[in-house]
Design an enzyme around this catalytic site. Structure first.
Site, PDB file in Angstrom:
ATOM      1  CE1 TYR A 142      -3.689   2.488   0.581  1.00  0.00           C
ATOM      2  CE2 TYR A 142      -2.494   3.198   2.532  1.00  0.00           C
ATOM      3  CZ  TYR A 142      -3.514   3.390   1.620  1.00  0.00           C
ATOM      4  OH  TYR A 142      -4.359   4.474   1.752  1.00  0.00           O
ATOM      5  CG  ASP A 237       5.597   3.655   0.968  1.00  0.00           C
ATOM      6  OD1 ASP A 237       5.873   4.264   2.022  1.00  0.00           O
ATOM      7  OD2 ASP A 237       4.440   3.530   0.535  1.00  0.00           O
ATOM      8  CE  LYS A 270       0.889   4.534   8.609  1.00  0.00           C
ATOM      9  NZ  LYS A 270       0.931   3.971   7.276  1.00  0.00           N
TER      10      LYS A 270
HETATM   11  C1  LIG Z   1       0.241   4.424   5.971  1.00  0.00           C
HETATM   12  C2  LIG Z   1       0.971   4.199   4.693  1.00  0.00           C
HETATM   13  C3  LIG Z   1       0.826   5.064   3.594  1.00  0.00           C
HETATM   14  C4  LIG Z   1      -0.191   6.163   3.546  1.00  0.00           C
HETATM   15  O1  LIG Z   1       0.010   7.133   4.519  1.00  0.00           O
HETATM   16  P1  LIG Z   1      -1.228   8.062   4.958  1.00  0.00           P
HETATM   17  O2  LIG Z   1      -0.602   9.033   5.899  1.00  0.00           O
HETATM   18  O3  LIG Z   1      -2.243   7.171   5.562  1.00  0.00           O
HETATM   19  O4  LIG Z   1      -1.735   8.721   3.705  1.00  0.00           O
HETATM   20  C5  LIG Z   1       1.653   4.865   2.503  1.00  0.00           C
HETATM   21  N1  LIG Z   1       2.544   3.873   2.472  1.00  0.00           N
HETATM   22  C6  LIG Z   1       2.697   3.008   3.491  1.00  0.00           C
HETATM   23  C7  LIG Z   1       3.728   1.937   3.418  1.00  0.00           C
HETATM   24  C8  LIG Z   1       1.897   3.141   4.627  1.00  0.00           C
HETATM   25  O5  LIG Z   1       2.024   2.249   5.630  1.00  0.00           O
END
Ligand SMILES: *Cc1c(COP(=O)(O)O)cnc(C)c1O
Length: 433
Positions: A142, A237, A270
């Site tokens: 994601y 990511d 995060k």
């Molecule tokens: C949480 C997450 C996102 C998206 O971040 P948001 O602040 O919820 O938009 C993107 N990539 C990864 C790997 C994530 O865990």
């Protein structure tokens, strides 16, 4: 006092599904979501006054636990000076310097407000810098909810992906190629056939959005080589793993295993906001100069680098960069996974877990899954019963079998022991035990 159920009903009248982000609705596990009233340290209390040991930590950001005094103080102080100016501040520079200091692969960062925004912007930058359109992602990873990333694999490897969300036209995802995670053959083939058109390969290096699945070392190594050979950019990511699995993120874990390894672009979120809306993407100065106002790749944000959010992020980074922080967090998280495994073993329930730093995952199956298909085929019924059994005993785990768990510095050995004791109890009642 109001009840979770009453709040949920009220919420559903004015908010679709009663929640502002879908996984909060407990659809995967059933039951009534807990409406959280407050949190402190490793605990959350719901609207009915029930206490939970929190293993979600706002899905990762609360690495120090809730309400850490130094972070609270920094936020309160920043708020007094003003919420937002729409002009640059020293604190943004400090936070950028701090992120770069811990992540040697990047020379510059741009601060944004969510992981979605950071991932979306990183892709635009990769496309702008390479002059190419195609991007490669992996099933189960994601990267936020930008249109081009809401896509699943088509029937054949060379075919276009299909949108996973209504409202995303097929044309919007036609440049997104979706491959199986940890599948070396597929990545070889895609580069052999379309290597010259690929702007970037984006990956969750330790995929927390399919619970906890590590990209295998030869897989990461080979993607880096292929990107290098074909002039594509490798995007890590690290929204979840950054400053969570190690101070230098998952890339520091892979750099230990693959000499000289570094991704081209990194995406953070995060933990770097410590619970406030803050995210970032970064890379070399050379690639970053394609970004506005220096270059033609447009990117902007009214609240980007927000003064209160940067204060929260900086105070958090200051705490987690203290010597020994990740050793202690990692050992504690490992002891939790070992405790859960022992509880499962005692009950005769098939179970496997893994962790890195303060991030963990577990599956009701014998072997660690290597891709999304295998994760989704693990025992959902057992997982859901385990989840509710734990919740009833005051332990709040992620409400879906495809989500990771998080331990904070505030969790004590007693909290871990209480969690394992609850697990022993619940495991005994699971089917097949
Ligand atoms: C949480 C997450 C996102 C998206 O971040 P948001 O602040 O919820 O938009 C993107 N990539 C990864 C790997 C994530 O865990």
């Amino acid at each position: 006092m109001t009840s979770n159920q009453a709040l949920f009903e009220r919420a559903q009248r004015v908010i679709p599904g009663g929640v502002n982000s879908p996984v909060r609705a407990f659809r995967a596990v059933g039951g009534t979501p807990r409406f959280i009233a407050r949190a402190q340290g490793p605990y959350m209390w719901d609207a009915e006054g029930s206490r939970y040991i929190d293993y979600i930590g706002s899905w990762g950001p609360m690495i120090l636990g809730h309400g850490h005094p130094a972070v609270l103080e920094a936020v309160q102080k920043a708020a007094l000076d003003g919420f937002s100016f729409g002009a640059p501040t020293e604190r943004e520079v400090e936070l950028a310097e701090e992120i770069i200091r811990h992540v040697p692969s990047i020379e510059q960062v741009r601060l944004v407000s969510s992981g979605t925004e950071a991932g979306m912007s990183a892709i635009r930058l990769a496309r702008g810098a390479t002059g190419r359109s195609k991007i490669v992602k992996f099933e189960g990873c994601y990267h936020g909810h930008a249109d081009a990333l809401l896509v699943k694999a088509g029937s054949g490897l060379a075919t276009f992906g299909f949108p996973t969300s209504a409202g995303v036209p097929p044309e919007v995802v036609q440049h997104t190629l979706v491959l199986e995670y940890n599948n070396l053959e597929q990545i070889e083939e895609i580069f052999a056939t379309q290597g010259g058109e690929i702007a970037c390969v984006m990956i969750e290096p330790i995929a927390g959005n399919m619970n906890f699945v590590r990209a295998q070392v030869p897989f990461v190594k080979r993607i880096a080589e292929l990107c290098q050979q074909h002039g594509a950019l490798f995007v890590f990511d690290e929204v979840m793993t950054g400053f969570r699995v190690a101070l230098g993120g998952a890339q520091s874990v892979y750099a230990r295993l693959i000499p000289g390894f570094a991704p081209d672009i990194s995406v953070f979120g995060k933990v770097i906001g410590g619970g406030m809306p803050l995210a970032a993407f970064g890379t070399s100065r050379k690639i970053m100069q394609h970004l506005a106002p220096l270059g033609p790749v447009y990117q902007a944000g009214t609240l980007s680098g927000n003064p209160v959010a940067t204060a929260c992020g900086l105070a958090t980074l200051k705490q987690i960069s203290q010597p020994g922080f990740y050793e202690a967090l990692g050992a504690k998280t490992q002891s939790l996974v070992e405790g859960l495994s022992a509880a499962a073993k005692a009950a005769g329930v098939p179970f496997v877990g893994d962790s890195e730093g303060g991030m963990f995952g577990f599956f009701f199956t014998a072997e660690l899954p290597q891709n999304y298909g295998v994760v989704m085929a693990t025992d959902k019924e057992r997982f859901n019963r385990f989840f509710h059994g734990m919740l009833d005993r005051g332990v709040y785990l992620a409400p879906a079998l495809y989500e990771a768990g998080f331990v904070s510095a505030a969790h004590t050995a007693d909290d871990i022991a209480a969690t394992v004791a609850a697990a022993r109890d619940v495991m005994k009642s699971l089917p097949g035990a």
